[in-house]
Scaffold this motif. Structure first.
Motif, PDB file in Angstrom:
ATOM      1  N   MET A 128       0.851  -1.197   0.000  1.00  0.00           N
ATOM      2  CA  MET A 128       0.000   0.000   0.000  1.00  0.00           C
ATOM      3  C   MET A 128       0.885   1.244   0.000  1.00  0.00           C
ATOM      4  N   SER A 129       0.329   2.333  -0.514  1.00  0.00           N
ATOM      5  CA  SER A 129       1.027   3.610  -0.409  1.00  0.00           C
ATOM      6  C   SER A 129       0.817   4.140   1.005  1.00  0.00           C
ATOM      7  N   ARG A 130       1.616   5.131   1.390  1.00  0.00           N
ATOM      8  CA  ARG A 130       1.462   5.734   2.702  1.00  0.00           C
ATOM      9  C   ARG A 130       0.048   6.278   2.888  1.00  0.00           C
ATOM     10  N   GLN A 132      -2.749   5.310   1.335  1.00  0.00           N
ATOM     11  CA  GLN A 132      -3.701   4.207   1.522  1.00  0.00           C
ATOM     12  C   GLN A 132      -3.613   3.648   2.935  1.00  0.00           C
ATOM     13  N   LYS A 136      -6.863   3.831   5.069  1.00  0.00           N
ATOM     14  CA  LYS A 136      -7.593   2.562   5.156  1.00  0.00           C
ATOM     15  C   LYS A 136      -7.284   1.787   6.424  1.00  0.00           C
TER      16      LYS A 136
END
Lengths: 219, 266
Positions: A128-130, A132, A136
């Motif tokens: 995941m990106s930071r 996301q 999330k």
């Protein structure tokens, strides 16, 4: 001493409108101040020094000024300083959002910091990106954890909206005061005002307790 | 001698697993500092395809740090790590692509407490791979079955035992269909009675040919399942070799001391 409780019934329409305005202001302020708080918290936690200090300055400025002063300032100074003209209602909203965003920023920052570093790492390790991972994984948990604090902010805000009566926004406090001034029924109107605020505030507090019980994070 | 395995005495000359193919991971003189503390002091190592490599050694010897350098959770202070011959990237978008190829399992599970077991497993494919919710859940269900937890799909982590949580975490890592699995002391936080169920899942994975790097204090697992064992001390490799060598004929005295401290008398 004579009491005339009929004055309340006579002005029920105005009081109803005032109560609606109070609730509306509270809801609208919170709808703006929650994203505002998240944004400020993320800026504060960012590694970018400029963003972080801008957020810190904002929070410390508005958290340490009396709300009533911010309301006056927004009403009298903002039009001159920034050459903008808002209605009293919008001005009130701006002042409330500035104040509550500052509080929410601190609340969200504490909430985000309270989530174990491993949660962010687990999300990143998946790819995941930071952003996301933050939106999330971390913030949903933080939000549940700070729900009680947001709830007390909500209740405070609900009562503090009465301060915008100083710039003639016709919410519950202003309306009650107007009726009092016209009818000289001081005791009746103040009592009515207290009763209406309490009757509206108490269920909200209970609702918040219930939400907390239902959605609190269990670990 | 506890349960000595017959393979333990197999000829040491037998080729290392996966040696006929290019290595999946290569560490070249990797250095990692935390302030003044030298966590990794020039570690060079290679991991072959399909190999189960166990990293053992005292706490603070750098095993976990090496694992965290593998998927760029830590940045290096020197040397490099190559995945399929290509050095790990530094740009975030590329780092993310590399991380998708490696699954990681943490000591403290790190399941997301606000999601059910099923959603924990399905989350990676949905958010990272852009898979549809329905397909991701299908894949997640298959993986939960694989780790024996299909009946717990709707449970939140708080309602699972430690061993169950860690098995869900393994399924979650597998959901990204990684080429390599990284295990960071996967059983250290578990009650003794649930350690076995996690180790069994890992053993099954190893038998399926998954390339695995396992930081562990479970010496019997290392002896029985690993193809290659690496002993760490003070941020450097003390000794490496097949388990038969490490556990029965360690060539370095410090390895014997370390195993001796654990009550290992191989």
């Amino acid at each position: 001493m004579n009491f005339d409780w009929n004055v309340i019934w006579t002005h029920r329409g105005a009081l109803w409108d005032g109560a609606l305005m109070t609730v509306g202001l509270t809801v609208l302020t919170m709808l703006l101040a929650v994203p505002g708080g998240i944004l400020l918290a993320l800026m504060r936690l960012s590694s970018n020094k400029l963003l972080s200090s801008a957020s810190l300055a904002f929070v410390e400025f508005f958290r340490n000024l009396p709300l009533i002063l911010v309301i006056y300032w927004a009403f009298y100074v903002m039009p001159i300083a920034f050459d903008v003209q808002f209605s009293a209602l919008t001005t009130a909203l701006v002042a409330l959002v500035l104040n509550v965003s500052a509080y929410n920023a601190e609340t969200f920052r504490a909430g985000i910091n309270s989530i174990r570093k491993g949660q962010m790492e687990a999300a990143l390790a998946m790819g995941m990106s930071r952003r996301q991972a933050m939106f999330k994984v971390v913030i949903p948990q933080a939000a549940r954890r700070i729900l009680p604090v947001l709830a007390s902010t909500w209740i405070s805000l609900f009562k503090d909206t009465s301060l915008v009566s100083v710039i003639a926004v016709s919410e519950l406090a202003y309306t009650s005061m107007q009726i009092r001034a016209q009818t000289f029924r001081v005791l009746e109107m103040l009592t009515a005002m207290a009763a209406i605020y309490w009757l509206m505030g108490y269920p909200q507090a209970k609702l918040v307790d219930w939400i907390h019980k239902k959605y609190g994070v269990k670990e | 001698m506890t349960s000595a395995t017959p393979q333990g005495t197999a000829p040491a000359a037998r080729a290392r697993k996966g040696a006929d193919q290019p290595p999946v991971l290569v560490y070249e003189n990797v250095r990692k500092l935390y302030g003044d503390f030298v966590a990794l002091n020039g570690v060079s190592l290679q991991v072959n395809k399909g190999e189960v490599m166990c990293l053992i050694g005292p706490s603070g010897s750098g095993k976990s740090t090496l694992l965290r350098c593998t998927n760029a959770l830590e940045t290096l202070n020197g040397g490099r790590v190559l995945l399929d011959g290509i050095p790990l990237p530094t740009r975030e978008t590329e780092v993310r692509k590399v991380r998708q190829r490696m699954g990681m399992v943490f000591q403290s599970f790190e399941l997301f407490p606000h999601k059910t077991a099923l959603d924990n497993v399905a989350m990676g494919p949905v958010t990272v791979l852009g898979m549809s919710e329905a397909d991701a859940r299908k894949r997640a269900m298959v993986l939960l079955e694989k780790v024996g937890l299909e009946s717990k799909a709707g449970n939140f982590p708080a309602n699972l035992s430690g061993g169950q949580q860690q098995r869900v975490a393994i399924a979650r890592a597998l959901a990204m269909e990684p080429e390599v699995m990284l295990f960071d002391e996967p059983t250290s936080a578990l009650d003794p009675e649930t350690v076995g169920e996690v180790l069994n899942v890992m053993k099954k994975l190893a038998q399926e040919g998954m390339t695995m790097i396992v930081v562990t204090h479970e010496m019997s697992f290392a002896q029985r399942v690993a193809n290659w064992v690496v002993v760490f001390e003070n941020g450097a490799i003390l000794e490496e070799g097949p388990p038969a060598q490490i556990f029965e004929h360690p060539t370095v005295a410090r390895t014997r001391d370390f195993l001796g401290h654990l009550g290992w008398n191989g």
